[in-house]
Design an enzyme around this catalytic site. Structure first.
Site, mmCIF file in Angstrom:
data_model
loop_
_atom_site.group_PDB
_atom_site.id
_atom_site.type_symbol
_atom_site.label_atom_id
_atom_site.label_comp_id
_atom_site.label_asym_id
_atom_site.label_seq_id
_atom_site.Cartn_x
_atom_site.Cartn_y
_atom_site.Cartn_z
ATOM 1 N N CYS A 1 38.345 -16.362 4.762
ATOM 2 C CA CYS A 1 37.744 -16.326 3.766
ATOM 3 C C CYS A 1 36.355 -16.296 5.210
ATOM 4 O O CYS A 1 34.703 -15.381 4.542
ATOM 5 C CB CYS A 1 37.426 -17.082 2.523
ATOM 6 N N HIS B 1 36.634 -22.543 0.048
ATOM 7 C CA HIS B 1 36.249 -21.154 0.303
ATOM 8 C C HIS B 1 34.816 -20.504 0.810
ATOM 9 O O HIS B 1 33.808 -21.861 0.792
ATOM 10 C CB HIS B 1 36.235 -20.960 -0.976
ATOM 11 N N ASP C 1 31.681 -12.112 -3.332
ATOM 12 C CA ASP C 1 33.398 -12.658 -2.946
ATOM 13 C C ASP C 1 34.240 -10.974 -2.192
ATOM 14 O O ASP C 1 35.237 -10.790 -2.793
ATOM 15 C CB ASP C 1 34.287 -12.914 -3.264
#
Lengths: 330, 669
Positions: B420, B464, B480
């Site tokens: 991520c 994250h 995201d």
């Protein structure tokens, strides 16, 4: 003056605080109200430890540390309860007390019975005046235990049992519970037998044989030693043959008196200027000596006038009269 | 020869003193054993050898070592502790010293007082074990050790017969069980202070894993392999959808070509950040595990202020929250979050300047790509980037290849595989290159809801990184990019997003582990709930929690119905006790006692040894009216017949007799 006052105040306070009472007839049950409790030195140390543990738990924020601290503290509280319960509801009853001679220790028998559903361990008993108790006993469920407490004697007459203190620290020793009880029990204290008393007055009045040494004149064989026999009558030659340390016995030479064997112990015939207690003391010695030598004797003391006789009952009656001389009216 | 025979003989050969001492040694060993896990090896060995030495002395009935031998040994041991820890005052060195002190004290036990010293030392050492472990298992071990310690202490208190060991253990356990209610009450009600009372030694807290305030390729994926708990959440209302669970932490705005860092505070004065929120607030309580850092995490978007009793909370322009001091204890706080929000929608271009900066001379191909993808509006530009991630062969992996100097170029054009942080970083660089203010937000995403207690566990593996872009009129908006590559990551969790390896190469096991309805998962949930309850109620029962719990308790008991119930229960207990107390003595005896008391008032006290007959004879001698005399005579006769006679056994006779006695009693007055 001041110390005396202080003592009195202290005595009064103790009496009020600990409900000190006079002798109680019959059986006494130690109800919880009669049981007192305070932490021992170890208990105080434990309190300090708990404080340290609490501070440690606070400082390091130990949740489990708090749990342990509170658990340990609660265990001490439970211990306090169990220690008090170890003493409470015990049933106390006086037993017997045998007569003794002044100066010997009077032995008081006490019974401790446990009718509860829990065994009692480590119950200490002792007379309060003698400091920390030295006799200890366990009392099982439904059982009873006899404890014999010794108390030094001084004067002749009735000796009432002093106040008994019961103490226990069971189960964890962090607390000391105690209770007081004055048993309704008394022991008869005979006068102290005079040492080196003159020989038995073999005939009260002057006899044909003359004066008092009758009874020690003629050697009449040997017999076993009995306490109270004068040293000079020990049969040393025979003793030497049978060494006492290998099983031999002490033996005493036995002397027969003259033909006139009337032994009369009469208080009134003792010298008038002698001390009263000394007179009683001498009479006591004579009674013992006469018994020892199995010489029937008559006895006269104030209103008591016993004809010539021998044996335990006669001896006991004479000694009792001597012990209680001047105190019987009460 | 069989074992029981041996055992019996062994027991018979042990005198009381010996067995008591051995029990104490066993208790000491039980206290020391958990410490062996963290004490230096030589301390553990010395302790064991000393205990064995003491046991040998006890068994052989030898003398204790003299002081001139013990003293140098203890001094050497102390020097050893200093050598191992370089201090004598720290927490760990203190524990080591205590352990050695306990074993040496066992060699120097002479009086009863020393026994108490040993027991007290053991208790304290038992407490110090909680520096290292406070699990349920430790608590269980603590209770067992405490019982054995109490047994040892009790064993020394017997003066005559000593019951067998099992009975003594049971007696000690009874003490512990009896202590439990009071201990619980004290635990709940004893006033708690917010520790520490003084500065803790430097070694009081060990290192923690967790989110840091920088991000470089690989920093988040390092966390992703850790199954450690980050925090637990309890929602007051319904739990929002999994894809909404963004736990905002740290906002990273500065990029130097390799590492993302927080904005330079000096460049950014504190401003008022306007937040427009709509919908209902999601109220939730977070229990953050100690991180050793200052950052707080909360559901996006919480704030703009957060209030934690006993803590000073700072909030920044980027809506990050931090405490004043590092978080070294589990921290519990409550916040409200809005799922629909607008941040700083009316920001001026000057204010947005910091989020457009890019390091010069890095990633030329990326800048070129940005020029190609650029769309008229920020939203469309963002969509173009996300489409690229979705359509081109980008992959999501925990083990991305190493990247060169131009990390974003390398990632976008060569490796095309990342975690991520790679996607969020590349996305923000692209957006800034297109003139859209953007920044990286790190925190956690998702979490696992435990159906047993309703707590949501967020683990380090849920760490994250995502992005925020600023759009005119809409303010800062969450994007995201990982969701474009691995939508599974957002919808469920990391384990589903990554290709999995079956444990032991056995596929059914994998299914068992992933299926939330399997017994294994259920068991896991149960254990997790138990652990959480333990943490919440035992380990983190702090002043704050205590206050709220006592308030709840007060509210519950303040209710008239519950008060009435309590009063009723107390009354019932009282009645039952009274009844039982009354039932105990025989009614016949009670009547006789009453009679004796009555007569005692007239001066004739029954002596303890006196039976009814002799007492009656004495009473006859007392002057009284003829009626009274007759009544007394009758009473005593009847009593004697009921108590000792044959007729007394038959129940009707007895009842009638008792009735008669009752009527007679007042006549004897």
């Amino acid at each position: 003056m001041l110390p005396a006052l202080k003592r009195r105040i202290q005595g009064a306070t103790n009496k009020w605080l600990f409900q000190l009472r006079d002798s109680e007839p019959g059986e006494v049950v130690l109800v919880m109200r009669r049981v007192f409790i305070l932490p021992t030195k170890a208990g105080l140390g434990f309190a300090v430890l708990l404080l340290l543990m609490l501070i440690g738990s606070l400082n390091y924020n130990l949740g489990l540390g708090f749990a342990l601290t509170f658990f340990a503290g609660s265990c001490a509280v439970v211990d306090m309860l169990l220690t008090a319960k170890n003493l409470a509801m015990l049933a106390l009853a006086p037993g017997r007390a045998q007569p003794v001679f002044a100066g010997e220790e009077a032995l008081f028998e006490l019974h401790v019975a446990n009718r509860s559903k829990r065994d009692r361990f480590g119950v200490w008993l002792g007379f309060q005046q003698l400091g920390e108790p030295r006799n200890v006993t366990d009392v099982a469920v439904g059982g009873s235990s006899a404890v014999v407490l010794a108390c030094p004697t001084g004067e002749r007459g009735w000796l009432t049992a002093p106040r008994v203190r019961l103490v226990t620290r069971f189960p964890l020793g962090l607390f000391r519970a105690w209770s007081y009880w004055r048993p309704d029990l008394k022991a008869l204290v005979y006068p102290f037998p005079e040492q080196d008393a003159p020989p038995l007055p073999m005939s009260g009045a002057a006899s044909e044989d003359g004066h008092g040494t009758v009874g020690l004149d003629n050697f009449a064989g040997i017999r076993n030693y009995q306490p109270g026999d004068p040293m000079r009558h020990l049969a040393w030659r025979q003793i030497a043959r049978h060494d006492p340390s290998v099983g031999g016995q002490l033996v005493t030479k036995h002397f027969d008196g003259g033909a006139v064997a009337e032994l009369r112990l009469d208080f009134a015939e003792l010298p008038w200027n002698m001390d009263l207690e000394q007179k009683l003391s001498r009479m006591t010695r004579w009674v013992l000596e006469a018994e020892q030598r199995s010489l029937p004797y008559s006895f006269r003391l104030a209103q008591h006038d016993f004809g010539p006789a021998l044996g335990d009952a006669h001896r006991a009656a004479c000694l009792r009269a001597l012990a209680l001389f001047g105190q019987e009216a009460a | 020869m069989n074992t029981p025979g041996l055992l019996t003989r062994a027991r018979a050969s042990l005198t009381r003193d010996k067995s008591d001492t051995l029990l104490l040694l066993i208790a000491a060993l039980m206290v020391l054993a958990p410490h062996f896990l963290h004490l230096p090896l030589w301390v553990s060995l010395t302790s064991c050898v000393t205990l064995l030495w003491r046991a040998r002395i006890t068994m052989q009935g030898k003398r204790m070592p003299p002081l001139w031998l013990l003293l140098p040994i203890s001094i050497i041991a102390m020097a050893g502790v200093y050598r191992s820890f370089h201090t004598l005052l720290g927490r760990d060195s203190g524990v080591a010293m205590l352990a050695l002190l306990l074993t040496f004290k066992l060699l120097e036990m002479h009086a009863r007082r020393d026994l108490f010293v040993v027991i007290f030392l053991s208790l304290f050492l038992l407490l110090t074990n909680f520096f290292y472990s406070q699990t349920l298992l430790t608590a269980g071990a603590m209770m067992v050790t405490l019982t054995v310690l109490l047994t040892a202490q009790m064993s020394f208190q017997y003066t005559g017969a000593v019951p067998p060991l099992l009975r003594r253990l049971r007696a000690a356990a009874t003490v512990v069980v009896l202590a439990a209610p009071l201990a619980l009450l004290m635990f709940i009600g004893f006033p708690r202070l917010q520790g520490p009372l003084w500065g803790l030694p430097g070694d009081a807290h060990s290192a923690h894993t967790g989110m840091t305030d920088t991000m470089a390729p690989g920093s988040v994926s390092a966390l992703a392999t850790s199954d450690e708990l980050a925090f637990r959440v309890r929602f007051k209302g319904p739990v929002p959808d999994q894809s909404q669970l963004y736990w905002r932490g740290i906002v990273l705005s500065d990029y130097d070509g390799r590492t993302w860092t927080r904005i330079n505070r000096r460049r950014l004065p504190r401003e008022h950040i306007e937040i427009q929120a709509s919908g209902t607030a999601v109220s939730h309580e977070i229990t953050l595990e100690p991180t050793g850092k200052r950052w707080l995490f909360a559901l996006e978007l919480s704030g703009p202020d957060m209030d934690i009793p006993g803590q000073t909370v700072n909030s920044s322009n980027e809506l990050e929250f931090s405490t004043y001091a590092n978080i070294s204890e589990r921290l519990r706080y409550e916040t409200h979050a809005w799922l629909n929000f607008r941040i700083h929608a009316n920001a001026t271009p000057e204010q947005l300047q910091p989020w457009l900066a890019l390091p010069p001379g890095f990633n030329p191909r990326t800048l070129e790509l940005a020029r190609q993808l650029r769309q008229p509006s920020g939203l469309a530009s963002s969509q173009a980037v996300l489409d690229m991630f979705r359509k081109q062969p980008f992959s999501y992996t925990l083990e991305p290849p190493l990247l060169g100097r131009d990390a974003v170029d390398d990632f976008l054009f060569n490796s095309r595989a990342g975690f991520c942080e790679h996607y969020a970083g590349a996305y923000v660089v692209l957006m800034r290159a297109m003139g859209v203010p953007a920044r990286v937000v790190t925190g956690y995403q998702g979490g696992e809801l435990n159906p047993v207690d309703g707590y949501l566990s967020v683990r380090q593996s849920d760490a994250h990184a995502w992005a925020e872009i600023w759009l005119p009129g809409a303010g800062w908006k969450r994007v995201d990019p990982t969701g474009a590559v691995a939508p599974e990551r957002i919808r469920s969790n990391l384990a589903h997003a990554l290709p999995q390896q079956a444990p032991f190469g056995f596929t059914p096991l994998l299914e068992l582990e992933n299926d939330p309805h399997s017994w294994l998962a259920q068991l896991r949930f149960q254990i997790a709930a138990l652990n959480n309850a333990w943490n919440q109620w035992v380990l983190d029962y702090n002043p704050d929690r205590q206050r709220s719990f006592l308030e709840e308790l007060g509210a519950a008991f303040g209710h008239p119905a519950s008060m009435a119930g309590l009063a009723l229960a107390a009354g019932l207990v009282w009645w039952w006790q009274r009844r039982r107390g009354q039932m105990q003595p025989d009614p016949l005896d009670a009547l006789y006692q009453a009679f004796c008391r009555q007569q005692a008032r007239y001066g004739v006290t029954r002596a303890p040894h006196e039976g009814p007959l002799s007492y009656a004879a004495r009473l006859r001698a007392v002057p009284a009216s003829s009626e009274k005399r007759a009544a007394m005579e009758q009473f005593l006769d009847l009593y004697g017949a009921l108590k000792y006679g044959v007729a007394g056994a038959a129940s009707q006779h007895r009842r009638a007799g008792l009735q008669k006695l009752k009527t007679l009693l007042p006549l004897c007055r």
